[in-house]
Design a protein around this motif. Structure first.
Motif, mmCIF file in Angstrom:
data_model
loop_
_atom_site.group_PDB
_atom_site.id
_atom_site.type_symbol
_atom_site.label_atom_id
_atom_site.label_comp_id
_atom_site.label_asym_id
_atom_site.label_seq_id
_atom_site.Cartn_x
_atom_site.Cartn_y
_atom_site.Cartn_z
ATOM 1 N N VAL A 1 0.833 -1.203 0.000
ATOM 2 C CA VAL A 1 0.000 0.000 0.000
ATOM 3 C C VAL A 1 0.865 1.250 0.000
ATOM 4 O O VAL A 1 0.619 2.193 -0.758
ATOM 5 C CB VAL A 1 -0.943 0.005 1.222
ATOM 6 C CG1 VAL A 1 -1.654 1.358 1.341
ATOM 7 C CG2 VAL A 1 -1.966 -1.112 1.099
ATOM 8 N N ARG A 2 1.886 1.261 0.830
ATOM 9 C CA ARG A 2 2.770 2.427 0.901
ATOM 10 C C ARG A 2 3.444 2.673 -0.446
ATOM 11 O O ARG A 2 3.513 3.820 -0.929
ATOM 12 C CB ARG A 2 3.833 2.194 1.970
ATOM 13 C CG ARG A 2 4.782 3.383 2.188
ATOM 14 C CD ARG A 2 5.977 2.964 3.009
ATOM 15 N NE ARG A 2 6.768 1.960 2.270
ATOM 16 C CZ ARG A 2 7.705 1.205 2.827
ATOM 17 N NH1 ARG A 2 7.942 1.285 4.126
ATOM 18 N NH2 ARG A 2 8.390 0.346 2.094
ATOM 19 N N ASP A 3 3.928 1.611 -1.087
ATOM 20 C CA ASP A 3 4.598 1.767 -2.386
ATOM 21 C C ASP A 3 3.634 2.266 -3.451
ATOM 22 O O ASP A 3 3.970 3.138 -4.264
ATOM 23 C CB ASP A 3 5.206 0.428 -2.821
ATOM 24 C CG ASP A 3 6.380 -0.002 -1.942
ATOM 25 O OD1 ASP A 3 6.885 0.855 -1.183
ATOM 26 O OD2 ASP A 3 6.769 -1.179 -2.009
ATOM 27 N N LEU A 4 2.417 1.722 -3.460
ATOM 28 C CA LEU A 4 1.435 2.139 -4.462
ATOM 29 C C LEU A 4 1.012 3.587 -4.239
ATOM 30 O O LEU A 4 0.854 4.358 -5.196
ATOM 31 C CB LEU A 4 0.218 1.215 -4.418
ATOM 32 C CG LEU A 4 0.444 -0.200 -4.970
ATOM 33 C CD1 LEU A 4 -0.715 -1.111 -4.614
ATOM 34 C CD2 LEU A 4 0.640 -0.151 -6.480
ATOM 35 N N CYS A 5 0.821 3.971 -2.984
ATOM 36 C CA CYS A 5 0.462 5.366 -2.693
ATOM 37 C C CYS A 5 1.577 6.306 -3.138
ATOM 38 O O CYS A 5 1.319 7.442 -3.560
ATOM 39 C CB CYS A 5 0.178 5.538 -1.201
ATOM 40 S SG CYS A 5 -1.410 4.850 -0.671
ATOM 41 N N GLY A 6 2.826 5.847 -3.042
ATOM 42 C CA GLY A 6 3.943 6.657 -3.518
ATOM 43 C C GLY A 6 3.897 6.836 -5.020
ATOM 44 O O GLY A 6 4.096 7.951 -5.533
ATOM 45 N N VAL A 7 3.618 5.768 -5.740
ATOM 46 C CA VAL A 7 3.509 5.852 -7.202
ATOM 47 C C VAL A 7 2.363 6.769 -7.606
ATOM 48 O O VAL A 7 2.466 7.541 -8.563
ATOM 49 C CB VAL A 7 3.312 4.440 -7.805
ATOM 50 C CG1 VAL A 7 2.983 4.535 -9.296
ATOM 51 C CG2 VAL A 7 4.552 3.588 -7.587
ATOM 52 N N TYR A 8 1.248 6.705 -6.861
ATOM 53 C CA TYR A 8 0.075 7.504 -7.201
ATOM 54 C C TYR A 8 0.137 8.913 -6.612
ATOM 55 O O TYR A 8 -0.822 9.681 -6.754
ATOM 56 C CB TYR A 8 -1.198 6.794 -6.709
ATOM 57 C CG TYR A 8 -1.361 5.399 -7.271
ATOM 58 C CD1 TYR A 8 -0.925 5.084 -8.556
ATOM 59 C CD2 TYR A 8 -1.954 4.377 -6.505
ATOM 60 C CE1 TYR A 8 -1.075 3.802 -9.062
ATOM 61 C CE2 TYR A 8 -2.101 3.100 -7.010
ATOM 62 C CZ TYR A 8 -1.651 2.809 -8.281
ATOM 63 O OH TYR A 8 -1.787 1.550 -8.782
ATOM 64 N N GLU A 9 1.223 9.212 -5.914
ATOM 65 C CA GLU A 9 1.457 10.543 -5.337
ATOM 66 C C GLU A 9 0.299 10.990 -4.434
ATOM 67 O O GLU A 9 -0.213 12.103 -4.531
ATOM 68 C CB GLU A 9 1.676 11.578 -6.457
ATOM 69 C CG GLU A 9 2.888 11.250 -7.336
ATOM 70 C CD GLU A 9 3.060 12.234 -8.482
ATOM 71 O OE1 GLU A 9 2.054 12.901 -8.853
ATOM 72 O OE2 GLU A 9 4.173 12.337 -9.005
ATOM 73 N N VAL A 10 -0.105 10.081 -3.548
ATOM 74 C CA VAL A 10 -1.178 10.385 -2.607
ATOM 75 C C VAL A 10 -0.608 11.237 -1.476
ATOM 76 O O VAL A 10 0.290 10.812 -0.754
ATOM 77 C CB VAL A 10 -1.796 9.093 -2.025
ATOM 78 C CG1 VAL A 10 -2.910 9.437 -1.042
ATOM 79 C CG2 VAL A 10 -2.316 8.200 -3.148
#
Length: 290
Positions: free
Chosen positions: A58-67
């Motif tokens: 989740v943390r990595d995906l949120c980083g990619v999506y610039e949340v």
């Protein structure tokens, strides 16, 4: 009884939210996979809730999506944590259809078409045991009993007065004629089926032979609907080595239309109950098993 945290449902909701974030960035699953150096299939499985997801994912995906909303990130991280908890069914060991059980446990309503046997939620212990033993001839008595126990536990949703599952089943007449076990066993099963069909949240219809070809001719399927509007309906199709879950609105819509045709062609609930009781009497009064 459903637990307060259903890991299967948590994974679905988390996957839907992650898909929404990806689509908001106009990124494909392939692009995300390249950024994270993982396979595209992993991203797809995370989004459709078929794979356990870690807080690190989740943390990595949120980083990619610039949340940038930390509250949203924290909420997604908590959902990931909840999704890794174990549901009640894990106490029984490796259950092949555990994803389905998780969905059924949280469902508000379930529509089933069954062409071969009495649906699992309406089976007696003896009938379930005979069905499983016949369908899985290489299973040990221990494995059979474990599956029967799981089926019995699932039936608690039918007996739960506070949160009953709204169940609607259409059963092909063939399922009533297929003798599973002894005639006495069948009589008891059909009497139980008629009794369950009188519950206010359970509807049973029999699709008679004389209807000929019909929309359910291709086989068994179930449609699950959920109390939370954010959870999309699911069509479940059971397979021998793997199961199929359809969640696209177009697919669910097609199966729902098919089900409406099945309900229209089947006997009504009152006539069905009389028909089932008459067949139960035939089994009870027939020649004894040799």
């Amino acid at each position: 009884m459903a637990s307060s945290v259903n890991p299967t449902v948590r994974r679905r909701r988390l996957g839907q939210e992650l898909r929404r974030l990806r689509e908001a960035k106009n990124m494909t699953a392939e692009q995300v996979a390249e950024r994270l150096l993982v396979s595209q299939s992993k991203i797809s499985r995370l989004e459709n809730g078929r794979r356990s997801i870690s807080q690190r994912d989740v943390r990595d995906l949120c980083g990619v999506y610039e949340v940038e909303d930390e509250r949203l990130v924290d909420s997604l991280m908590q959902m990931a944590k909840d999704s890794r908890q174990q549901g009640w069914w894990h106490a029984f060991g490796d259950i092949p259809y555990s994803v389905y059980i998780g969905l059924e446990t949280d469902a508000e309503s379930l529509r089933v078409y069954e062409p071969q046997i009495i649906p699992g939620l309406l089976q007696t212990h003896a009938y379930a045991e005979a069905v499983i033993a016949g369908a899985l001839p290489e299973s040990t008595p221990t494995d059979i009993e474990k599956r029967v126990q799981v089926r019995t536990r699932r039936q608690e949703r039918i007996r739960n007065n506070e949160r009953p599952l709204r169940l609607w089943v259409v059963i092909d007449e063939a399922a009533l004629h297929r003798q599973i076990g002894s005639r006495r066993l069948m009589a008891e099963q059909l009497e139980h089926l008629a009794e369950q069909s009188s519950l206010p949240h359970v509807t049973v219809q029999v699709l008679p032979f004389h209807m000929g070809a019909h929309p359910g001719i291709s086989g068994h399927y179930a449609i699950l609907e959920f109390p939370d509007t954010s959870d999309s309906s699911v069509v479940y199709i059971e397979g021998v080595t793997s199961d199929l879950y359809l969640e696209k609105a177009q697919d669910v819509g097609k199966y729902s239309v098919m089900y409406e045709h099945l309900r229209a062609q089947a006997m009504n609930a009152d006539d069905t109950r009389v028909f089932i009781m008459n067949m139960a009497k035939q089994y009870a009064d027939g020649e004894p098993d040799v």
